[in-house]
Write a protein that holds these residues in place. Sequence first.
Motif, short mmCIF file in Angstrom:
data_model
loop_
_atom_site.label_atom_id
_atom_site.label_comp_id
_atom_site.label_asym_id
_atom_site.label_seq_id
_atom_site.Cartn_x
_atom_site.Cartn_y
_atom_site.Cartn_z
N ARG A 56 0.83 -1.21 0.00
CA ARG A 56 0.00 0.00 0.00
C ARG A 56 0.87 1.26 0.00
N GLN A 57 1.94 1.21 0.77
CA GLN A 57 2.83 2.37 0.82
C GLN A 57 3.44 2.66 -0.54
N LEU A 58 3.82 1.60 -1.25
CA LEU A 58 4.36 1.78 -2.59
C LEU A 58 3.36 2.45 -3.52
N MET A 59 2.10 2.02 -3.45
CA MET A 59 1.08 2.62 -4.31
C MET A 59 0.86 4.09 -3.94
N ILE A 63 1.61 7.43 -6.43
CA ILE A 63 0.58 8.47 -6.67
C ILE A 63 1.11 9.83 -6.25
N ASP A 64 1.73 9.90 -5.08
CA ASP A 64 2.29 11.16 -4.60
C ASP A 64 3.31 11.73 -5.58
N ALA A 65 4.20 10.86 -6.06
CA ALA A 65 5.23 11.32 -7.00
C ALA A 65 4.60 11.81 -8.31
N ASP A 73 -3.34 18.93 -7.48
CA ASP A 73 -3.91 18.36 -6.27
C ASP A 73 -4.73 17.13 -6.62
N LYS A 74 -4.71 16.14 -5.74
CA LYS A 74 -5.44 14.89 -6.01
C LYS A 74 -6.94 15.11 -6.15
N SER A 75 -7.44 16.19 -5.55
CA SER A 75 -8.88 16.44 -5.60
C SER A 75 -9.38 16.69 -7.02
N GLY A 167 6.92 -3.05 -6.59
CA GLY A 167 6.86 -1.71 -7.13
C GLY A 167 5.46 -1.28 -7.48
N SER A 168 5.32 0.01 -7.71
CA SER A 168 4.04 0.58 -8.12
C SER A 168 4.29 1.70 -9.10
N GLY A 169 3.41 1.80 -10.10
CA GLY A 169 3.50 2.87 -11.09
C GLY A 169 2.17 3.54 -11.29
N ALA A 170 2.19 4.87 -11.43
CA ALA A 170 0.97 5.66 -11.62
C ALA A 170 1.14 6.60 -12.79
#
Length: 337
Positions: A56-59, A63-65, A73-75, A167-170
């Motif tokens: 979860r932290q990776l995801m 997203i943050d990056a 902003d995520k909103s 890993g996670s990619g967004a």
Amino acid sequence: MAKIGKQTWLYNQQIYVNSTGTAVGPLEAQGPLSNTFDKKYDELHCNQDNWELAERQLMKDSIDACMQRAGKDKSGIDVILAGDLLNQNVTSNYVAKELGLPFLCMFGACSSSMETLATGAALIEGGFAAQALAVVSSHNATAERQFRYPTEYGGQKPKTATFTVTGSGAALISKEKSSIRIEAATIGRVMDYGATDPFDMGSAMAPAAYDTIKTHFSDLGRMPGDYDLIATGDLSGVGTPILRDMLKEDGYDVDEIHNDCGLMIYHSDQPVFSGGSGCGCSAVVTYGKLLSDLEDGIYKRIMVVATGALMSPTMVQQKETIPTIAHAVVFVREEEE
């Protein structure tokens, strides 16, 4: 959006990748693509209490990056499309709960990276979203515990086994112009050639990659020479030669332009058996290395074909065959005005 044949979507409107974000674990951080990743951890727990929380932290990190790079902003996100390998997609569900935004949970196993991106682009083209976020994740320890043997078990594995990428990619996509446009997608069919060995995913998934690539060429009237790179998701050392031989039988020689994300992400002397796999494999390589190269002008048009094995632990235990699928997305470089 124009539908070409039964499986290919050609996006008529201009849909762009505005930003990407990646986060990886220790072996990936030690690999040849290390400098293309945004967040790197030196241990599998990623500063969390257990492996599932680590994923979860990776995801969240990816997203943050992605949002920081976009300066947004995520909103402002209209829909999140996310997937992972855990039962009931719990990584995606719990991250989406924290974000509190409209959410479509998607499961295509390791093909989810391109499935989420293609669907997000279709939603934008249809006017159902202005900004969409496509994100996937995998974690070596969570996947091994669920699909094969717990990591603590220490069981031996054959050389045909793949190593699930941690890993996670967004990717954030919209109609806001950038240098990377999403041109088309070819949606795969479920293929099953009778493979039953969960320690040989490359052989199982190669036919799905073959079918999607062949269909893509046929639908759009294209040939391998129309692409600077065709990257498959996680066929690794076993599935890659199988795919190439199958395509050659139909007159498509991709040897000079094909690479596999599962081979690109690790050094050949790392302890990863035949190479990488997992949702995070194609995602971090594409959103880290490949799109950066496209933006820099190294490539002008690339196709990423993410492959997935649509099995479950129960089906493996019952000796069922392993159905597989591959989804392709085409990216092109455009000059920014």
